[in-house]
Design a protein around this motif. Structure first.
Motif, mmCIF file in Angstrom:
data_model
loop_
_atom_site.group_PDB
_atom_site.id
_atom_site.type_symbol
_atom_site.label_atom_id
_atom_site.label_comp_id
_atom_site.label_asym_id
_atom_site.label_seq_id
_atom_site.Cartn_x
_atom_site.Cartn_y
_atom_site.Cartn_z
ATOM 1 N N ALA A 64 113.061 -21.749 -11.129
ATOM 2 C CA ALA A 64 111.970 -21.488 -12.067
ATOM 3 C C ALA A 64 110.860 -20.770 -11.312
ATOM 4 N N ASP A 65 110.071 -20.023 -12.037
ATOM 5 C CA ASP A 65 108.997 -19.239 -11.421
ATOM 6 C C ASP A 65 107.774 -20.137 -11.201
ATOM 7 N N PRO A 66 107.405 -20.422 -9.953
ATOM 8 C CA PRO A 66 106.259 -21.300 -9.696
ATOM 9 C C PRO A 66 104.924 -20.691 -10.110
ATOM 10 N N ASP A 67 104.902 -19.380 -10.338
ATOM 11 C CA ASP A 67 103.651 -18.718 -10.731
ATOM 12 C C ASP A 67 103.352 -18.906 -12.213
ATOM 13 N N ARG A 68 104.331 -19.381 -12.970
ATOM 14 C CA ARG A 68 104.113 -19.606 -14.397
ATOM 15 C C ARG A 68 103.682 -21.045 -14.646
ATOM 16 N N THR A 69 103.337 -21.355 -15.866
ATOM 17 C CA THR A 69 102.854 -22.687 -16.192
ATOM 18 C C THR A 69 103.998 -23.694 -16.193
ATOM 19 N N GLU A 70 103.646 -24.963 -16.300
ATOM 20 C CA GLU A 70 104.666 -26.017 -16.302
ATOM 21 C C GLU A 70 105.511 -25.993 -17.573
ATOM 22 N N LYS A 71 105.121 -25.164 -18.543
ATOM 23 C CA LYS A 71 105.935 -25.026 -19.754
ATOM 24 C C LYS A 71 107.083 -24.031 -19.558
ATOM 25 N N THR A 72 107.137 -23.376 -18.407
ATOM 26 C CA THR A 72 108.193 -22.404 -18.179
ATOM 27 C C THR A 72 109.561 -23.082 -18.162
ATOM 28 N N CYS B 144 108.256 -38.549 -10.542
ATOM 29 C CA CYS B 144 108.774 -39.295 -9.394
ATOM 30 C C CYS B 144 109.948 -38.591 -8.703
ATOM 31 N N VAL B 145 110.445 -37.522 -9.295
ATOM 32 C CA VAL B 145 111.603 -36.819 -8.742
ATOM 33 C C VAL B 145 111.143 -35.743 -7.759
ATOM 34 N N GLU B 146 111.666 -35.803 -6.542
ATOM 35 C CA GLU B 146 111.383 -34.773 -5.552
ATOM 36 C C GLU B 146 112.437 -33.678 -5.666
ATOM 37 N N TYR B 147 111.984 -32.436 -5.712
ATOM 38 C CA TYR B 147 112.924 -31.333 -5.873
ATOM 39 C C TYR B 147 112.339 -30.056 -5.291
ATOM 40 N N VAL B 148 113.225 -29.103 -5.059
ATOM 41 C CA VAL B 148 112.832 -27.781 -4.583
ATOM 42 C C VAL B 148 112.770 -26.844 -5.787
ATOM 43 N N MET B 149 111.686 -26.088 -5.898
ATOM 44 C CA MET B 149 111.591 -25.072 -6.951
ATOM 45 C C MET B 149 111.834 -23.705 -6.319
ATOM 46 N N ALA B 150 112.894 -23.035 -6.758
ATOM 47 C CA ALA B 150 113.262 -21.731 -6.219
ATOM 48 C C ALA B 150 112.882 -20.633 -7.201
ATOM 49 N N ARG B 151 112.178 -19.644 -6.706
ATOM 50 C CA ARG B 151 111.822 -18.505 -7.539
ATOM 51 C C ARG B 151 113.088 -17.723 -7.905
ATOM 52 N N PRO B 152 113.267 -17.342 -9.177
ATOM 53 C CA PRO B 152 114.464 -16.585 -9.568
ATOM 54 C C PRO B 152 114.593 -15.280 -8.781
ATOM 55 N N ARG B 153 115.830 -14.978 -8.357
ATOM 56 C CA ARG B 153 116.112 -13.731 -7.627
ATOM 57 C C ARG B 153 117.334 -13.086 -8.269
ATOM 58 N N ASN C 9 109.003 -3.292 -14.414
ATOM 59 C CA ASN C 9 109.786 -2.340 -13.620
ATOM 60 C C ASN C 9 110.275 -2.952 -12.312
ATOM 61 N N GLU C 10 109.675 -4.056 -11.903
ATOM 62 C CA GLU C 10 110.074 -4.732 -10.673
ATOM 63 C C GLU C 10 110.925 -5.961 -10.971
ATOM 64 N N GLN C 11 111.323 -6.124 -12.222
ATOM 65 C CA GLN C 11 112.112 -7.283 -12.624
ATOM 66 C C GLN C 11 113.507 -6.873 -13.075
ATOM 67 N N ILE C 12 114.374 -7.860 -13.169
ATOM 68 C CA ILE C 12 115.701 -7.676 -13.752
ATOM 69 C C ILE C 12 115.862 -8.733 -14.838
ATOM 70 N N GLY C 13 116.079 -8.277 -16.077
ATOM 71 C CA GLY C 13 116.219 -9.227 -17.166
ATOM 72 C C GLY C 13 114.985 -10.060 -17.414
ATOM 73 N N GLY C 14 113.796 -9.513 -17.097
ATOM 74 C CA GLY C 14 112.551 -10.243 -17.325
ATOM 75 C C GLY C 14 112.233 -11.249 -16.248
ATOM 76 N N HIS C 15 112.982 -11.250 -15.137
ATOM 77 C CA HIS C 15 112.754 -12.187 -14.042
ATOM 78 C C HIS C 15 112.638 -11.421 -12.740
ATOM 79 N N HIS C 16 112.103 -12.094 -11.720
ATOM 80 C CA HIS C 16 111.944 -11.459 -10.406
ATOM 81 C C HIS C 16 113.285 -10.937 -9.910
ATOM 82 N N ALA C 17 113.273 -9.730 -9.392
ATOM 83 C CA ALA C 17 114.511 -9.142 -8.874
ATOM 84 C C ALA C 17 114.915 -9.817 -7.574
#
Length: 445
Positions: free
Chosen positions: A34-42, A68-77, A437-445
Motif C-alpha cells: 500500500a502507498d504510505p503517502d496516502r491516507t489510512e483509507k487507501t 496491535c498487528v505489526e507489519y511492513v508496509m511496502a510501496r507498490p512497484r 506519467n511516472e506511474q503504471i496503472g495508477g500506482h508507483h512504477a
C-alpha cells in the motif's frame, strides 16, 4: 479427445515479490502492499497469507488492520511486478509453447497441458507441480493451481477447490463438479458470477448453480439476454472455448479508453483541466498506433453525498471479495454520474478536432454544483488511419502538418520521457498528468 487445462495463480503475488526482495518468507511475514503517502483509507493492493489468516480481506483498507498487528508496509512497484511476472512467464515457456498459454492477468494464466502429459510422461497434477516448483526455485514466489477438462472447470478448481487442498492444487471433472460445486454457496464464489448476477438470480429463488440448471432457459434468456448462454453452460460445467479460440479471436469493434479516480474533490473547472490532459494523451495514443476514431465518449463521476461516511466500518457480510478486490454484496451502486457517447461527423485523430468535441460534451453534460471524483474518456469505432475521412473541404496539407507535429511530440516523449514535453495545463496545481506519467496503472512504477 478430452483436453486437460491447468490454471496457475501466483499466491499473493505483489506481497510475495516484496517479501522475497526483502529476504522475508512470504508465508509467515506480515506485509501489505500500500502507498504510505496516502491516507489510512487507501486500499491494500495485496497482503501476505499470514495477514489473511487474521481475517483481513485481500484488498482491505489500511485502517482495517488492527493496531496491535505489526507489519511492513511496502510501496507498490508496478514495474518490478511486471518484471517478475515476465520472468515467471519465461519459466513456463521452457516447458510449454506460447500457443498453449493464455495470460489471464499479471499473476494468473491458463495452460493447455494436453500434449505435454505424454511428452513429459506425467499426469496433470505432476505437470502442475513441475511448473510450480520451477517458479518457486527461480523466483521464490509460490503458486496454486486448478486442473480441469475445460477452462471454466480449471478456473473454478483454482478458486474453490485448491483452497482446501494441502498441496494447493484443485481438480474438477464434470462428475466432481456436479457433486460439489453445483450446490456450492455463495454463488458469487463462481468465476464470472458477481453480486449483480446473484441478486437477479435470487429474484427466482436461485442461489447456486444447480438452481440455474433447474431454471427455465426461456426465463434465463429473458433476464440476461445472450449472456444467459454462458450462465447455462457454466451451470452444467461446460465451456466450449479453448485457448486456440482465444488466440484466434478478432473483436468486431475496437476502442481506446483512459480513466482515473481523482485524488480529492475537484471543481468543475479543475476537472476540465484534467479532462484536457487525458484527451491530449489519448489523442497521442491514436496517432502513435496509426488509428482514427468515429465516436467520443465521456463519463464524469461525482462525490458521494456528504451524509455518507466512506471510511466507516461496514458489517463483515456487507462486502463480496472475489480475490481481486471488494465489492458491495448487493452489487455495485453506480453513484451519480453524467456523460455520454457522441458519433463524430468524420473519422479522425487530430487534436484540433477532437479536443473541442470533448469539451463540448463535458460542458453540455457535467454538473457544476457537485464535486467531481472520476473521469473516463474514450474513442469508439477505432480503425486504421487510412480510413480517415476526407472530403472536398479537407485541407490535406494542414492535417498532415498537424500529424507530423503530434508524431514529433511522441518522438520527444519516447526519447526523453513522458514529462519531457507538457502542455501548460499540466503545470496547474490540480493537474495530474505529470504524476500519472511516472506511474503504471495508477500506482508507483
Amino acid at each position: 479427445m478430452e483436453r486437460t487445462y491447468v490454471c496457475i495463480d501466483l499466491k499473493s503475488f505483489y506481497a510475495s515479490v516484496e517479501c522475497v526482495d526483502r529476504g522475508l518468507d512470504p508465508l509467515t511475514a506480515n506485509l501489505v502492499v500500500a502507498d504510505p503517502d496516502r491516507t489510512e483509507k487507501t486500499i491494500c493492493l495485496a497482503i501476505t497469507p499470514s495477514m489473511k489468516a487474521l481475517g483481513l480481506s485481500s484488498r482491505c483498507r489500511v485502517f482495517e488492520i488492527p493496531a496491535c498487528v505489526e507489519y511492513v508496509m511496502a510501496r507498490p512497484r508496478m514495474q518490478r511486478y511486471m518484471e517478475v511476472s515476465a520472468d515467471i512467464y519465461s519459466v513456463y515457456l521452457r516447458y510449454v509453447s506460447p500457443e498453449d498459454i493464455h495470460p489471464y492477468s499479471i499473476d494468473e494464466c491458463f495452460i493447455d497441458a494436453t500434449p505435454y502429459l505424454s511428452l513429459y510422461q506425467v499426469n496433470a497434477k505432476e505437470f502442475a507441480i513441475m511448473l510450480m516448483e520451477a517458479v518457486l526455485a527461480e523466483t521464490g514466489v509460490r503458486a496454486t493451481a486448478g486442473i480441469g477438462p475445460n477452462l471454466f472447470l480449471a478456473k473454478v478448481a483454482l478458486d474453490i477447490t485448491a483452497k482446501h487442498a494441502d498441496d494447493c492444487i484443485g481438480f474438477l471433472d464434470r462428475a466432481e463438479f456436479e457433486r460439489t460445486i453445483q450446490t456450492h454457496r455463495p454463488i458469487t464464489d463462481i468465476w464470472n458470477i458477481g453480486p449483480g448476477i446473484a441478486k437477479r438470480l435470487a429474484k427466482y429463488g436461485v442461489r447456486d448453480l444447480r438452481g440455474v440448471c433447474e431454471m427455465s432457459e426461456a426465463v434465463l434468456y429473458r433476464e440476461f439476454g445472450v449472456n444467459a448462454e454462458y450462465l447455462i453452460d457454466h451451470a452444467h460445467g461446460v465451456e466450449p472455448c479453448t485457448i486456440a479460440d482465444i488466440h484466434a479471436y478478432e473483436p468486431s469493434a475496437h476502442s481506446l479508453m483512459n480513466g482515473q479516480v481523482l485524488p480529492c474533490d475537484y471543481t468543475y473547472d479543475e476537472a476540465k483541466d484534467v479532462l484536457k490532459e487525458m484527451v491530449d494523451q489519448l489523442v497521442l495514443d491514436l496517432v502513435d498506433k496509426g488509428l482514427v476514431a468515429d465516436s467520443v465518449s465521456l463519463y464524469v463521476g461525482y462525490a458521494k453525498e456528504r451524509g455518507a461516511d466512506v471510511g466507516a466500518q461496514e458489517e463483515p457480510d456487507a462486502y463480496f471479495d472475489g480475490g481481486h478486490g471488494r465489492r458491495p454484496a448487493s452489487g455495485r451502486r453506480g453513484g451519480p454520474h453524467t456523460g455520454g457517447t457522441r458519433r463524430q461527423p468524420d473519422r479522425t485523430n487530430l487534436y484540433s478536432k477532437l479536443m473541442p468535441r470533448f469539451l463540448d460534451l463535458f460542458e453540455e453534460t457535467a454538473r457544476k454544483d457537485v464535486p467531481i471524483r472520476r473521469i473516463n474518456v474514450g474513442f469508439g469505432g477505432v480503425m486504421p488511419e487510412e480510413f480517415a475521412t476526407m472530403d472536398l473541404f479537407t485541407d490535406a496539407a494542414a492535417e498532415a502538418e498537424e500529424r507530423n507535429l503530434q508524431k514529433a511530440v511522441l518522438a520527444v516523449k519516447g526519447k526523453f520521457g513522458k514529462n519531457a514535453l507538457l502542455r501548460g495545463t499540466s503545470l496547474k496545481e490540480k493537474a495530474t498528468a505529470r504524476e500519472r506519467n511516472e506511474q503504471i496503472g495508477g500506482h508507483h512504477a
